[in-house]
Design an enzyme around this catalytic site. Structure first.
Site, mmCIF file in Angstrom:
data_model
loop_
_atom_site.group_PDB
_atom_site.id
_atom_site.type_symbol
_atom_site.label_atom_id
_atom_site.label_comp_id
_atom_site.label_asym_id
_atom_site.label_seq_id
_atom_site.Cartn_x
_atom_site.Cartn_y
_atom_site.Cartn_z
ATOM 1 N N HIS A 110 0.829 -1.208 0.000
ATOM 2 C CA HIS A 110 0.000 0.000 0.000
ATOM 3 C C HIS A 110 0.863 1.257 0.000
ATOM 4 O O HIS A 110 1.871 1.346 0.690
ATOM 5 C CB HIS A 110 -1.035 -0.015 1.112
ATOM 6 C CG HIS A 110 -0.529 0.091 2.513
ATOM 7 N ND1 HIS A 110 -0.331 1.301 3.136
ATOM 8 C CD2 HIS A 110 -0.222 -0.857 3.435
ATOM 9 C CE1 HIS A 110 0.080 1.084 4.378
ATOM 10 N NE2 HIS A 110 0.160 -0.213 4.585
ATOM 11 N N ASP A 124 5.794 2.371 6.686
ATOM 12 C CA ASP A 124 4.593 1.548 6.598
ATOM 13 C C ASP A 124 3.690 2.240 5.579
ATOM 14 O O ASP A 124 3.001 3.189 5.911
ATOM 15 C CB ASP A 124 3.924 1.462 7.968
ATOM 16 C CG ASP A 124 2.534 0.812 7.923
ATOM 17 O OD1 ASP A 124 2.131 0.338 6.846
ATOM 18 O OD2 ASP A 124 1.857 0.795 8.963
ATOM 19 N N GLU A 161 -5.263 1.583 2.290
ATOM 20 C CA GLU A 161 -5.144 0.410 3.160
ATOM 21 C C GLU A 161 -5.388 0.789 4.610
ATOM 22 O O GLU A 161 -6.038 0.062 5.358
ATOM 23 C CB GLU A 161 -3.743 -0.209 3.005
ATOM 24 C CG GLU A 161 -3.581 -1.584 3.668
ATOM 25 C CD GLU A 161 -3.099 -1.522 5.126
ATOM 26 O OE1 GLU A 161 -3.053 -2.585 5.761
ATOM 27 O OE2 GLU A 161 -2.791 -0.426 5.645
ATOM 28 N N GLU A 162 -4.871 1.939 5.012
ATOM 29 C CA GLU A 162 -4.905 2.336 6.427
ATOM 30 C C GLU A 162 -6.316 2.641 6.915
ATOM 31 O O GLU A 162 -6.535 2.785 8.110
ATOM 32 C CB GLU A 162 -3.989 3.550 6.660
ATOM 33 C CG GLU A 162 -2.509 3.271 6.421
ATOM 34 C CD GLU A 162 -1.867 2.396 7.501
ATOM 35 O OE1 GLU A 162 -2.569 1.982 8.441
ATOM 36 O OE2 GLU A 162 -0.661 2.124 7.369
ATOM 37 N N HIS A 195 3.583 3.448 13.001
ATOM 38 C CA HIS A 195 2.620 4.551 13.067
ATOM 39 C C HIS A 195 3.154 5.773 13.825
ATOM 40 O O HIS A 195 2.395 6.553 14.383
ATOM 41 C CB HIS A 195 1.270 4.090 13.618
ATOM 42 C CG HIS A 195 0.494 3.289 12.596
ATOM 43 N ND1 HIS A 195 -0.858 3.121 12.639
ATOM 44 C CD2 HIS A 195 0.902 2.639 11.479
ATOM 45 C CE1 HIS A 195 -1.244 2.382 11.608
ATOM 46 N NE2 HIS A 195 -0.185 2.076 10.889
#
Lengths: 355, 332
Positions: free
Chosen positions: A71, A180, A212-213, A319
């Site tokens: 992603h 990420d 995606e998140e 994150h």
């Protein structure tokens, strides 16, 4: 290719979920005018913004289709209110609000506006407040703009990304925001590079998915459009650090993590293991019983179901804006997946439905 | 418009039991569309030809409610929620089951307020025994909260304004549209309140190029409200994000552009809780660019949801504007 340089471009580009275009352009340029020129057959963006890069194999019309999904979106913020020139905001994806005060940000408004996230000074906090992370409702973005100018340039609903340079640490560690899953996107580039040296039957779809998140949204729709025979998601997992138990975390620098769990097709898991053993790729194994967290789950349930695997890059401080990975893990992941592609042919795909 | 909203909000049709509301809407729109059909889950789909892109407009017609789970020896009913129902909204309220049976809510004696949950509550239908209760109501029957429509002038309050006001906007737009430039699929969806279910299946069948839900949103303009930059009477709200959807950038921009061109008052909306039908539509098949036209509403999911008719008028104008603007799905 210069992996550090492209990971830096990827990491520093702004691509909050739903507003991934800047990141998409970085990837497209890599393949149209960068080192990746000529590496792939074609590419397109679908209606939700997924970037689908295709490299045809030698299997002709009936070639198996492999979809790799990493992603391209990142967690971020969104403006909810403009109050006397200061911006209030909400989150896009699961950002760690403990690390927000003190961040530099970019507001993607009518023009790009730099800002910082401020909070009440410690001198003026009560002892109680001092003990706790500041609540997101109590944080503001300060742009320095006057009230009138802020209201002219910025609207409710403008997206905000963290502004942070990627830095190199010792060994092959790098640290920055959005690794990420830009680390996963970098693995897509690695796969394309490795495949230049290899012959393969399968048509390979390298998909930089969106959103995606906020719920694996791009993977779901892109898989529907591609109709892959098998799908492998490339994402990140927790890296070892003080305070995490060994069961929850994996070593940085010891290779990519091959996941086994309900979202993973057992034959794909064993194939990845076998290829790693044969080609001398260092790898780790993660048993994961929670299928909801990555694009692998969306791939698995697309249409009538897709045989799916998940490869993860160990990453520390997920994150936050100092997500940290080892470049060596990315390179090994690219090599493993490219070598895996070579082993896929029609017979392999047929075997996936023989339990 | 007021009359139409009153008519629609007076009807009881909790999720999965949309027969009554569907029939009322069908009567309203049957003269104003080229084709009308009901799909297998009960979605009502009105088609109006205009050529060009296929646009699905979705307004859910179901409402939150209750379902009977148990009948005790004294004839009291225990119940569960259908959709997001707060126990605090129920005390002193009345329920109407889909067959017309009436009841009132009661609450057990509680030691402390924090024990107040739905399973401490019951429905009294006036029965004196289990047998008598069972003559009127069975386990598994659905009901909705009832509350009189309140005409407050420019503003009105009613139960199930979420989302009968959205239905009214879509009905009115269908009546008003003069020269549609897109193929319109106006869908009155079922089961939104329990998980966007009707939108999901109807979008799969329609395969739209563009999805636009019409639904209510919250406001931040009441005393000590949670911070939110949407206010009642400040125009139709154009959604940027909620929990189910990040509006497609170009769809959002299209709606903003049309609002500006037609001088329709609008505000931008970031909703930090909740979702709506576009959340399901945009993930259909290989993806559908989607947005939401929202009607600002106070006290959502209470028996007195309150709206401003000028916002409703703005919403109608914006829906009509989309209908009459050629939309190229590949180049929005």
């Amino acid at each position: 290719m210069d992996l550090t340089r492209f990971l830096q471009e990827l990491s520093e580009s702004s691509g909050v979920s739903g507003r991934e275009e800047e990141t998409t352009v970085v990837i497209e340029k890599f393949f149209t005018s960068g080192p990746g020129k000529g590496w792939i057959t074609d590419f397109r963006r679908d209606r939700l913004g997924n970037l689908i890069l295709r490299k045809k194999g030698e299997g002709g019309e009936e070639a198996p289709k492999i979809m790799f999904a990493a992603h391209q979106d990142e967690i971020g913020l969104i403006v909810t209110e403009i109050k006397e020139g200061f911006l209030r905001f909400s989150t896009v994806g699961g950002i760690d609000q403990r690390v927000l005060p003190g961040q530099e940000v970019l507001i993607h408004a009518r023009e790009e506006v730099p800002g910082i996230i401020g909070a009440t000074p410690p001198h003026l906090q009560t002892p109680d407040e001092h003990e706790q992370a500041i609540k997101i409702e109590d944080l503001v973005i300060d742009t320095g703009l006057s009230r009138e100018k802020a209201e002219e340039l910025i609207s409710v609903g403008d997206f905000v990304s963290i502004d942070r340079r990627l830095i190199s640490l010792k060994n092959s560690a790098v640290s920055g925001k959005a690794l990420d899953d830009r680390a996963g996107v970098a693995v897509l580039l690695q796969i394309a590079e490795e495949l230049q040296k290899l012959k393969h039957q399968a048509d390979v779809y390298l998909v930089a998915t969106v959103q995606e998140e906020v719920g694996l949204r791009g993977a779901l729709t892109s898989a529907y459009g591609i109709i892959p025979d098998l799908g492998i998601a490339i994402d990140v997992t927790h890296g070892k650090m003080p305070g995490l138990s060994d069961e929850d975390a994996y070593e940085l620098g010891k290779g990519p993590v091959v996941v086994i769990g309900p979202q993973v097709h057992p034959k794909l898991f064993t194939s990845l293991q076998r290829v790693a053993e044969e080609k001398g790729v260092k790898y780790q194994v993660e048993p994961s019983t929670r299928p909801g967290g990555t694009d692998a789950f969306a791939l698995q349930i697309a249409r009538a179901g897709v045989a799916t695997a998940l490869l993860s890059i160990p990453l520390r401080y997920m994150h936050t804006s100092v997500e940290t990975v080892f470049l060596s893990d990315l390179r090994e992941a690219g090599r493993l997946l490219a070598e895996f592609v070579v082993t896929v042919d029609g017979e392999f795909v047929e075997g996936l439905s023989c339990f | 418009m007021k009359e139409l909203i009153k008519k629609l909000t007076d009807i009881t049709s909790p999720s999965g039991n949309e027969d009554l509301i569907r029939e009322a809407i069908r009567e309203e729109i049957k003269e104003y569309c080229d084709d009308l059909k009901i799909d297998r889950l009960g979605n009502l789909i009105a088609f109006k030809h205009g050529g060009g892109a296929k646009i699905q407009f979705a307004a859910h017609m179901d409402e939150i409610g209750v379902i009977v789970t148990y009948i005790d020896d004294q004839g009291f009913l225990r119940f569960s929620n259908v959709g997001g129902l707060s126990p605090f909204q129920l005390l002193g309220q009345r329920v109407r089951f889909t067959d017309g049976t009436l009841g009132v809510f009661g609450l057990e004696k509680l030691e402390q307020m924090k024990d107040w949950t739905l399973n401490k509550m019951y429905i009294d239908i006036g029965a004196t025994s289990k047998e008598e209760a069972e003559e009127k109501v069975a386990v598994g029957e659905f009901g909705g909260i009832i509350q009189d429509f309140a005409d407050l002038g420019r503003r009105v309050a009613a139960k199930s304004m979420d989302n009968r006001v959205g239905c009214a906007v879509l009905i009115e737009a269908l009546k008003r549209v003069q020269s549609p430039r897109n193929d319109l699929y106006c869908t009155f969806t079922v089961q939104e309140e329990v998980g966007l279910r009707g939108a999901k299946t109807s979008a799969f069948a329609i395969e739209p190029d563009l999805g636009i839900a019409v639904d209510v949103t919250l406001t931040g303009d009441t005393p000590e409200a949670e911070k939110m930059a949407v206010g009642l009477g400040k125009g139709v709200a154009i959604k940027v994000k909620d929990q189910s959807l990040i509006a497609h950038r170009r769809v959002k921009e299209l709606l903003v552009r049309l609002a500006k061109e037609k001088k329709i008052p609008y505000q931008l909306e970031v909703l930090t809780r909740g979702g709506t039908d576009s959340g399901a539509i945009h993930l259909t098949r290989a993806g559908v660019p989607s947005g939401v036209i929202s009607i600002p509403t106070r006290y959502v999911h209470s028996p007195s949801e309150l709206i401003d008719l000028e916002d409703v008028e703005a919403a109608v104008q914006l829906v009509v504007a989309v209908m009459e603007t050629p939309c190229d799905p590949e180049n929005l």
